[in-house]
Design a protein around this motif. Structure first.
Motif, PDB file in Angstrom:
ATOM      1  N   UNK A  90       7.745  14.668 -10.197  1.00 50.72           N
ATOM      2  CA  UNK A  90       8.785  14.020  -9.368  1.00 50.72           C
ATOM      3  C   UNK A  90       9.551  14.842  -8.408  1.00 50.72           C
ATOM      4  N   UNK A  91       9.729  16.168  -8.858  1.00 53.96           N
ATOM      5  CA  UNK A  91      10.222  17.313  -7.851  1.00 53.96           C
ATOM      6  C   UNK A  91       9.502  17.330  -6.622  1.00 53.96           C
ATOM      7  N   UNK A  92       8.005  17.440  -6.860  1.00 52.63           N
ATOM      8  CA  UNK A  92       7.269  17.457  -5.383  1.00 52.63           C
ATOM      9  C   UNK A  92       7.253  16.588  -4.787  1.00 52.63           C
ATOM     10  N   UNK A  93       7.069  15.288  -5.648  1.00 50.15           N
ATOM     11  CA  UNK A  93       6.711  13.913  -4.701  1.00 50.15           C
ATOM     12  C   UNK A  93       8.285  13.626  -3.875  1.00 50.15           C
ATOM     13  N   UNK A  94       9.354  14.038  -4.488  1.00 48.25           N
ATOM     14  CA  UNK A  94      10.743  13.646  -3.809  1.00 48.25           C
ATOM     15  C   UNK A  94      10.765  14.081  -2.588  1.00 48.25           C
ATOM     16  N   UNK A  95      10.008  15.311  -2.544  1.00 50.28           N
ATOM     17  CA  UNK A  95      10.179  16.030  -1.070  1.00 50.28           C
ATOM     18  C   UNK A  95       9.468  15.684   0.068  1.00 50.28           C
ATOM     19  N   UNK A  96       8.267  14.952  -0.386  1.00 47.79           N
ATOM     20  CA  UNK A  96       7.373  14.459   0.487  1.00 47.79           C
ATOM     21  C   UNK A  96       7.813  13.445   1.593  1.00 47.79           C
ATOM     22  N   UNK A  97       8.845  12.550   1.168  1.00 46.79           N
ATOM     23  CA  UNK A  97       9.241  11.543   2.259  1.00 46.79           C
ATOM     24  C   UNK A  97       9.976  12.484   3.240  1.00 46.79           C
ATOM     25  N   UNK A  98      10.463  13.649   3.059  1.00 46.61           N
ATOM     26  CA  UNK A  98      11.231  14.447   4.112  1.00 46.61           C
ATOM     27  C   UNK A  98      10.303  14.970   4.929  1.00 46.61           C
ATOM     28  N   UNK A  99       9.124  15.605   4.530  1.00 44.86           N
ATOM     29  CA  UNK A  99       8.073  16.277   5.144  1.00 44.86           C
ATOM     30  C   UNK A  99       7.478  15.103   6.071  1.00 44.86           C
ATOM     31  N   UNK A 100       7.048  13.996   5.755  1.00 40.07           N
ATOM     32  CA  UNK A 100       6.414  12.659   6.169  1.00 40.07           C
ATOM     33  C   UNK A 100       7.634  12.375   7.451  1.00 40.07           C
ATOM     34  N   UNK A 101       8.607  12.018   6.982  1.00 34.36           N
ATOM     35  CA  UNK A 101       9.671  11.540   8.035  1.00 34.36           C
ATOM     36  C   UNK A 101       9.895  12.447   9.157  1.00 34.36           C
ATOM     37  N   UNK A 102       9.607  13.778   8.952  1.00 32.87           N
ATOM     38  CA  UNK A 102       9.944  14.877  10.007  1.00 32.87           C
ATOM     39  C   UNK A 102       8.603  14.991  10.843  1.00 32.87           C
ATOM     40  N   UNK A 103       7.605  14.368  10.532  1.00 22.97           N
ATOM     41  CA  UNK A 103       6.471  14.228  11.297  1.00 22.97           C
ATOM     42  C   UNK A 103       5.649  15.512  10.758  1.00 22.97           C
ATOM     43  N   UNK A 104       5.732  16.089   9.960  1.00 21.37           N
ATOM     44  CA  UNK A 104       5.178  17.297   9.528  1.00 21.37           C
ATOM     45  C   UNK A 104       4.029  17.352   8.737  1.00 21.37           C
ATOM     46  N   UNK A 105       3.693  16.305   8.438  1.00 24.82           N
ATOM     47  CA  UNK A 105       2.202  15.789   7.623  1.00 24.82           C
ATOM     48  C   UNK A 105       1.123  15.103   8.641  1.00 24.82           C
ATOM     49  N   UNK A 106       0.277  14.781   8.080  1.00 22.29           N
ATOM     50  CA  UNK A 106      -0.868  14.111   8.824  1.00 22.29           C
ATOM     51  C   UNK A 106      -0.511  12.563   8.905  1.00 22.29           C
ATOM     52  N   UNK A 107       0.196  12.110   7.785  1.00 22.41           N
ATOM     53  CA  UNK A 107       0.616  10.746   7.654  1.00 22.41           C
ATOM     54  C   UNK A 107       1.828  10.289   8.647  1.00 22.41           C
TER      55      UNK A 107
END
Length: 197
Positions: A90-107
């Motif tokens: 949950x801790x790791x997963x909760x940070x993923x949307x920020x990473x994705x929404x800042x366009x820092x991932x491939x998604x």
């Protein structure tokens, strides 16, 4: 005779339910996921010199996916694994949307976050800088996924503090270093943070 038959059937049903309960997770399960993420970070196809942060993002996604699909009870801690794997996910997963929404991932983001590129303390830069530093470490042939995770919490936390951004709180737990049982510290202290070839 009927009482005996009912007792036997009840015993069989109860023992079946006990056998169906998931087994406790072991260090072998955690090691299995470390091997999976090590394979991911060692593959140059997952590296991107234009968007280094994507490697760290993918690394987190691989870890979450592996831990979520373990064939053991990820919802409880044990004497051997003194942290709750589900909370860790949950801790790791909760940070993923920020990473994705800042366009820092491939998604590609479905909900892009606004960035103030003029402000070096915009949360975008906190995420980008730490993710790029961690990705550079992960591209080393001697990097360890668990060490990258040990580096992550202080990096994000110290940059957030420096910029006056509140620390992340997940399930009521303030993620400031020292405020929670960090699974990565437990992994290191128990000798399970090692290099997989």
């Amino acid at each position: 005779m009927i009482k005996l038959l009912v007792a036997v059937v009840t015993a069989v049903i109860c023992s079946t339910r006990v056998d169906a309960a998931p087994r406790a997770c072991t260090w072998a399960d955690i090691d299995y996921c470390e091997e999976i993420v090590t394979s991911y970070i060692r593959d140059p196809c997952n590296w991107n010199s234009q968007k280094k942060s994507a490697l760290y993002c993918g690394f987190i996604m691989e870890r979450v996916e592996c831990l979520r699909n373990l064939n053991c009870d990820i919802r409880r801690s044990t004497e051997e694994i003194p942290f709750n794997i589900n909370t860790w996910i949950n801790i790791m997963e909760s940070r993923l949307p920020f990473m994705i929404d800042y366009d820092l991932c491939y998604e590609k983001s479905t909900n892009p976050l606004e960035v103030n590129y003029e402000d070096e303390c915009d949360e975008y830069y906190v995420n980008k800088q730490c993710m790029e530093e961690l990705a550079e470490y992960l591209m080393s042939p001697y990097s360890l996924g668990c060490v990258a995770m040990l580096m992550a919490n202080p990096c994000f936390s110290s940059r957030r503090t420096k910029c006056g951004i509140p620390q992340a709180v997940i399930d009521g737990v303030d993620l400031t270093p020292g405020n929670f049982v960090n699974p990565n510290i437990v992994i290191a202290e128990t000798g399970h943070c090692r290099l997989f070839y």
